[in-house]
Structure formats: C-alpha cells, structure tokens
Design a protein around this motif. Structure first.
Motif, PDB file in Angstrom:
ATOM      1  N   LYS A 199       4.357  -5.250   2.326  1.00  0.00           N
ATOM      2  CA  LYS A 199       3.212  -4.421   2.690  1.00  0.00           C
ATOM      3  C   LYS A 199       3.557  -3.488   3.839  1.00  0.00           C
TER       4      LYS A 199
ATOM      5  N   LEU B 294       2.632   2.144  12.491  1.00  0.00           N
ATOM      6  CA  LEU B 294       1.829   0.928  12.571  1.00  0.00           C
ATOM      7  C   LEU B 294       1.769   0.373  13.988  1.00  0.00           C
TER       8      LEU B 294
ATOM      9  N   SER C 223      -7.249  -2.438   2.810  1.00  0.00           N
ATOM     10  CA  SER C 223      -6.920  -3.806   3.168  1.00  0.00           C
ATOM     11  C   SER C 223      -8.040  -4.749   2.721  1.00  0.00           C
TER      12      SER C 223
ATOM     13  N   TYR D 150       5.376  -0.433   2.569  1.00  0.00           N
ATOM     14  CA  TYR D 150       4.455   0.533   1.956  1.00  0.00           C
ATOM     15  C   TYR D 150       3.579   1.201   3.016  1.00  0.00           C
ATOM     16  N   ALA D 151       2.988   0.358   3.870  1.00  0.00           N
ATOM     17  CA  ALA D 151       1.942   0.851   4.761  1.00  0.00           C
ATOM     18  C   ALA D 151       2.470   1.864   5.765  1.00  0.00           C
TER      19      ALA D 151
ATOM     20  N   ARG E 158      -4.158  -6.547  10.151  1.00  0.00           N
ATOM     21  CA  ARG E 158      -4.817  -6.231   8.886  1.00  0.00           C
ATOM     22  C   ARG E 158      -3.902  -6.548   7.702  1.00  0.00           C
ATOM     23  N   ILE E 159      -2.614  -6.350   7.910  1.00  0.00           N
ATOM     24  CA  ILE E 159      -1.648  -6.579   6.834  1.00  0.00           C
ATOM     25  C   ILE E 159      -1.420  -8.076   6.616  1.00  0.00           C
TER      26      ILE E 159
ATOM     27  N   GLN F  12      -7.914  -7.710  -0.146  1.00  0.00           N
ATOM     28  CA  GLN F  12      -8.261  -9.098   0.191  1.00  0.00           C
ATOM     29  C   GLN F  12      -9.279  -9.699  -0.776  1.00  0.00           C
TER      30      GLN F  12
ATOM     31  N   HIS G 218      -2.947  -2.764  12.999  1.00  0.00           N
ATOM     32  CA  HIS G 218      -2.546  -2.607  11.599  1.00  0.00           C
ATOM     33  C   HIS G 218      -1.846  -3.854  11.088  1.00  0.00           C
TER      34      HIS G 218
ATOM     35  N   THR H 299      -1.621   1.165  -1.756  1.00  0.00           N
ATOM     36  CA  THR H 299      -0.644   0.492  -0.907  1.00  0.00           C
ATOM     37  C   THR H 299      -0.801   0.879   0.567  1.00  0.00           C
ATOM     38  N   ASP H 300      -1.887   1.547   0.892  1.00  0.00           N
ATOM     39  CA  ASP H 300      -2.127   1.911   2.294  1.00  0.00           C
ATOM     40  C   ASP H 300      -2.720   0.692   3.012  1.00  0.00           C
ATOM     41  N   PHE H 301      -1.894  -0.321   3.213  1.00  0.00           N
ATOM     42  CA  PHE H 301      -2.406  -1.629   3.618  1.00  0.00           C
ATOM     43  C   PHE H 301      -2.963  -1.678   5.031  1.00  0.00           C
ATOM     44  N   SER H 302      -2.691  -0.648   5.838  1.00  0.00           N
ATOM     45  CA  SER H 302      -3.233  -0.718   7.191  1.00  0.00           C
ATOM     46  C   SER H 302      -4.573   0.014   7.289  1.00  0.00           C
ATOM     47  N   ASP H 303      -5.033   0.563   6.180  1.00  0.00           N
ATOM     48  CA  ASP H 303      -6.352   1.200   6.142  1.00  0.00           C
ATOM     49  C   ASP H 303      -7.424   0.133   5.918  1.00  0.00           C
TER      50      ASP H 303
END
Ligand code: SF4
Lengths: 429, 256
Positions: free
Chosen positions: A350, A360, B113, A353-354, A367-368, B117, A364, B105-109
């Motif tokens: 992740k 980050l 996110s 990708y992120a 959140r991941i 989940q 962040h 895949t913008d997992f920090s948004d």
C-alpha cells in the motif's frame, strides 16, 4: 451404510492424527467436471476452529494407529498401550463424502501408522484416494501422507489422485533421527521427497504441452519438523527448511512443538509443556523467508544459533543491523520497506501505491495500517525525527519489549498463521 | 434548495442516482437509502426511481476504467450499509470518471482508505459464508442451511456453491433478511420460504424432515471435532477470534 462402531474408530483415529499440524487445503484449483462432487479452491478454506484455536479444514485422520515401528516421539509407537483402531477403505470414503456434502470440510488428509509393511499401508491409502476420485467422482481436496519406505510406483500413483503429498522428516538431523527412530533412516524419507519433486516438475512440463494430461500433486508437497524433541539449534532448523524450500521446492515446512507424549522414554527431553513460543518464532522466521525476502543467514548466524524468544525475528534483525535504518518511507524500495518492523506485506504494498499520490506522513501511515508504535524507531517520513539514533540497540530492544507488553498470550500470534484467511471470493456478476 | 437524493436501498438504485447526478449536473449534499432517512429541515428529498439500464451504464463505465481486480470495490463498500457510505462512494466514482483511474490505490486518502476498510469487512463476511455454512440433509434429498451474516453477502457465495455442489440440491437461507438461494441441480434462484419448517433462530430443520442418517453424521462430526483438539494447547481467545461467537448457534460442531 456405516455403523456405530465407526464413531469409536473416529474418536481414536482423529485423536491419533492431531499431532500432524498441517491443515492447509490450499494450492489446488481442481475443477469439477462431469457433474461430480466438489472442487479445489486455491486459497484454501478453514471450516472451523477447535478449542486450541487451530483451523479445521480437512478431515485429518489416520487410516490406522497400529504401527510396527517404535519411534520415540510418537504416541502411536508399538510399545504404547493404547486403544487401536483401523478404518476400512469404504468407511473412510463414506466419511469424507458425507462430511464434504455438508460443507464440514474441504477434503481429506489421510495419514497412517505402518501395518505389515510400508507398501501394504500405502496401497490401502492410495485405494481410498482412488475410490474417491473414480467411484465417487470426487474433486475435493486430498492430501496423502507418503509412508517412508513405500515403493516408487505407489508414490507415483498417489500423486495422480492427491492434490498434496507430504513426507514428514520429523527430526531435523539424521544423527538424531537415528537415535530416536533407529528403524527409519534419512534415505527412506528423502527418496520419496525427491521423487515427488521430480514428478511435480515433470508434470508441469507435460501439462504445458498437453493441457489434458492428468495432474500430479498440483498443490505440491510439504513436510513437518518436530521442534524440541531433539537438541538441534534454531539455526539448523531454519537452514534445513530453507534448503527444503529451495532444493525440494516444498510448498510448506510445518513446525510442531514437541508434546511430551512418551515421558518414560529417557531419550527424550523432560518437559511438561510444548515449546509454543519457540515454535511461534520459527514460524515467523519461515514467514520472513517466504514472503519478506529474508535469507536464512539474515535471521540467524554462527554467533546467534537460537532465536530470541522475547522479540520477533524481524525486530531482532533490525536491532542487530542499525546501520540499515532509518528507512525513508517515501523513497526506499519495496524490499527495504519490508525490512521495517511494524510493516507487513500488505502495508508495504500500500505504501508503494500510496506514495505516488503524495508524500506520506505519519497520519497517512496510520491510515494505511502501519503499526507506528513499532515502526517509528526505524523510519523517516516527511516529519518524523530519527529516533533510532538516540538508542543503543539493547536499550531500544528493552524499550520495545516494555511498550508491547500486553496480557496477550504470545502463542496467539503463531497460531493465527495457521488460520491465515485469504480474501478470495467468487466474482459477483 | 439543498437536494438529498434517495433510492430504494439496492446497489442498482444507488447507481441510478449516480447516473442522474451526472445527467442533471447536480452535486448532491447527500445520498440516502429510503430506509435510512434522517430528518433534515433544510433539505429537499428527491426520490430517484431505480433503472437497470442507467445503473448498468454507470457500472460498465466503472469497470472499463478500473481494470484491476479491485473493480468491485464500490460494490463491496456499498454492501457494508455503513451510515454515510453513499457519498464516500460517490466522491470516489467521481474521481474515477474524472480520469484518476488508479484512485482505488490512493491508500492515504480518507475516502479510499475507508472504502477499502469496509470492503474488506464485507469480503471477510462473504468468506465466512464459505467457511461456516453447514448443510442438513432432508428426506427430499435437499441440503439446507439457515445462517445470518452481518451483511447481505450470501449472494457472493452462490458461484462457489454452484461449482462445488453441482449434483446436490441446496438452499442457503438468510434468517434475518428472510430470503435464500435455492439450487435445483440446474439453476439458482432467490426464494422466500413462507412456511418455516426450521428453527428460525438457528436454522435447524425439524427432526421429522431430516434424512435418516443425518443425526448420525452430525454426531460423527462432533466426535471428530472434539477429538482433533489438542488440550495442552488450549486457547479459547484464539478460537473466538477466528470463529466469532455469533456463528456458533449455526454450527453443528458447537452444539452440545
Ligand atoms: S512410523 Fe509413524 S506412526 Fe509409526 S511409530 Fe513412527 S512416527 Fe509413529
């Protein structure tokens, strides 16, 4: 139709089979053709969990617990005075089919004590698998134990009915095996293992050419090592399992903490509990080698022959190699990110990708799904200070142990590995 | 006037709302299922009739733009029925349609996110439908299971059971939502059983309807389950973690 006596046999032979820790039903995609029963699901499915927290996926059962051998560490050795039973082929087939149809199980895992001789035993086991496949038109999972010393022909036949085959090494060095199981030798274990490996490779090749060629052990082979019945070091065990993955192409090496079953045998160590924490650390090391790109030498070396029971092997690695840290979350390669304690495979992916979307920071990372409590000592990201330089390795170690002390039982972690559940679902539309 | 779009609580209905938002050039303040309305004195509720062809166009558009295996993300997230999930999905879909094809895949948004989940929770519950279904065989040679998933996920398991049990008739019945899936050796269909000949709390079929051997195999399974346990390794916490207690009443092996 099966009778009341079967209940009795089932109790005895399930109890006798429980020491084999393998329960995986994964790795096979066997398709249901000709309107038969069942199929393989590559990710495996756990259908229940017993009070010890272990997963029940297959009907794990012995064909018989009579045995002509007398291996020191085994509850079924001939010297032991215990209830004995033997299933008929028909009974095993009937049980498997009826459990399967009710969705209790993913399939059958059949092992056995040795009656008369290895070939006689193996022949009957193969018969069970054959009847399931041919008479019952069954496509569910079958895991067969290869009996050490059985003839190559029988092993070959077994591979064409089974999804997975396994030969248990049990004792990690030949010298100790000879001491605890003088009637066995390494050759009768390694020969079938090599034969199965070659069979699998040849079969893959053949199936590339002829799609219709029958499958040979499509879910590969596995083995089991008993931990703590003999004096081998963790390093010896890890080196062995790493070789087994590489040279024998095993799918899994299982570790089974020695349960003191035969206290009277003075060749065995006097312990009263299975070494669960050690077993757990070995599984964690195994995980690091299979999914995190660690080599056996990264985990233990000559100076450190045993795993640290207080901390997991990845943390131990980080503390031994402070020069590698801190690692920059926003720049480092995937392989390096995997070496950060507190970051698992999922989080590492992740992160990769992120970070294409923005730089980050810790918010962040939370959140991941990164365990910051652990990772914070080993990373830099946009705003985090370099913490690790402030601590000498030993102080850092103690600090992390103190921070993570909870009332959780450490053994839990290990057991959750058995039950790793994958999120794989059939397509929706 | 602030508009709040409402729909019939189905995914199709929701996708129709998305379609209408684009068509009308409207950016709603909220999208809500008509089953979960809130009093809002400032807003005006606009009910959007579900329309399969409009929904299909949105869905196809999404699939074309999200080629990876993650293209079901909006659907799984929707199934969570989480309060306020609609706007999160709506904002996400807008990103996809505006050309950010890898937004999943913008997992920090926060939205992405969150969607990931809840989608994970839904998939997990779907997985449990593969794990914890227990069939009882009836005299009519039908295999019946009553169970109650947290989300409406039994449909996710249909293909699995269709592939696996091609040659037996089965019903998997959602006790809470009062509908089930019936496989008749050819086809599956949604059914509602008006006459409940099973215990509505745990799905146990009435004894007189069970096939003769049924009780015996249940007994055998319990025997197996009990004996394969290793007492020296007892760890009830771990058992509970993998086998949530809310499922126990449906599981043959957990009955006394
Ligand atoms: S051969 Fe197998 S079953 Fe027999 S005593 Fe040795 S380990 Fe036990």
């Amino acid at each position: 139709m099966i009778t009341e006596a079967v209940t009795e046999k089932l109790a005895v032979l399930a109890d006798a089979a429980k020491y084999d820790v393998s329960c995986a039903s994964s790795g096979s995609n066997r398709r249901n053709v000709k309107k038969g029963l069942g199929n393989g699901v590559a990710c495996g499915i756990c259908h229940s969990f017993t009070e010890d927290g272990r997963c029940v996926s297959l009907l794990k059962i012995l064909m018989t617990n009579y045995c002509i051998y007398d291996c020191a560490y085994c509850i079924n050795r001939r010297t032991n005075d215990r209830p004995r039973a033997t299933f008929t082929v028909k009974e095993l087939v009937d049980l498997t089919i009826n459990f399967y149809r009710r969705n209790y199980i993913e399939g059958l895992f059949l092992s056995s004590g040795v009656i008369k001789n290895p070939d006689h035993t193996m022949e009957r086991m193969v018969q069970v698998a054959k009847d399931l496949r041919i008479k019952e038109n069954y496509y569910g999972y079958i895991h067969l134990k290869a009996i050490p010393g059985a003839s190559p022909d029988l092993i070959q036949e077994a591979g064409f009915y089974a999804d997975r085959l396994s030969v248990n090494i049990e004792i990690p060095t030949e010298q100790q095996l000879m001491r605890l199981a003088p009637e066995k030798n390494y050759k009768c274990i390694m020969n079938p293992m090599v034969q199965i490996k070659d069979g699998i490779i040849a079969n893959k090749e053949e199936r590339r050419k002829y799609k219709k060629a029958p499958m040979f052990a499509p879910a590969g082979q596995s083995t089991q090592l008993i931990v703590g019945a003999s004096p081998e070091t963790d390093r010896q065990i890890i080196n062995l399992s790493s070789q087994l993955y590489q040279r024998q192409r095993l799918k899994r090496v299982y570790f089974s903490g020695y349960l003191p079953v035969n206290e009277y045998d003075k060749r065995l160590p006097a312990i009263n509990k299975p070494p669960l924490v050690r077993e757990n650390r070995l599984y964690q090391s195994d995980w690091l080698m299979r999914f995190y790109g660690f080599k056996a030498d990264d985990i233990l070396d000559e100076k450190h022959p045993f795993l640290d029971l207080n901390i997991d092997p990845k943390l131990a690695y980080a503390i031994r190699n402070p020069q590698l840290y801190p690692i920059d979350i926003n720049k480092a390669d995937y392989e390096l990110i995997l070496r950060i304690p507190g970051i698992g495979v999922q989080s590492a992916k992740k992160i990769i990708y992120a970070r294409r979307f923005r730089k980050l920071n810790t918010e962040h990372l939370k959140r991941i799904g990164v365990v910051l409590k652990r990772a914070k000592y080993f990373i830099t990201c946009n705003e985090l200070p370099l913490r690790i330089h402030g601590f000498a390795p030993d102080i850092l170690k103690n600090r992390i142990i103190a921070e993570n002390r909870t009332n959780r039982n450490i053994a839990d972690l290990q057991l959750s590995l058995f039950a790793k559940i994958h999120h794989v679902l059939p397509p929706v539309h | 006037m602030i508009q709040i779009f409402t729909y019939n609580n189905t995914f199709e209905g929701f996708l129709t709302v998305v379609f209408e938002c684009y068509k009308r050039g409207a950016y709603p303040v909220d999208i809500r299922s008509k089953n979960r309305l809130q009093r809002n004195i400032f807003g005006e509720y606009v009910y959007i009739e579900s329309d399969p062809s409009k929904a299909e166009r949105v869905w196809k558009g999404l699939r074309e733009r999200m080629p990876g295996k993650n293209h079901d993300l909006p659907f799984y997230a929707f199934l969570s029925e989480d309060d306020g999930i609609e706007m999160k999905i709506f904002r996400f879909i807008k990103r996809i349609f505006s050309g950010q094809f890898d937004a999943d895949t913008d997992f920090s948004d926060p939205d992405v996110s969150f969607l990931n989940q809840v989608a994970k929770k839904v998939k997990f519950e779907g997985m449990r439908m593969l794990q914890f279904v227990r069939f009882q065989r009836t005299k009519e040679d039908l295999y019946f299971c009553g169970i109650e998933p947290r989300y409406d996920v039994i449909p996710l398991a249909i293909n699995h059971y269709k592939r696996r049990f091609v040659n037996q008739k089965w019903i998997i019945y959602d006790l809470k939502r009062d509908y089930g899936i019936f496989y008749d050796l050819n086809e599956t269909q949604e059914i509602v059983l008006t006459q409940k000949r099973f215990n509505e709390l745990n799905g146990a079929v009435q004894d007189n309807l069970l096939e003769e051997g049924e009780a015996f195999y249940q007994q055998l399974w319990k025997t197996y389950f009990k004996n394969v346990n290793i007492a020296e390794r007892k760890n009830l916490r771990l058992q509970r973690q993998h086998l949530p207690q809310r499922f126990w009443k449906y599981l043959t092996e957990m009955q006394p």
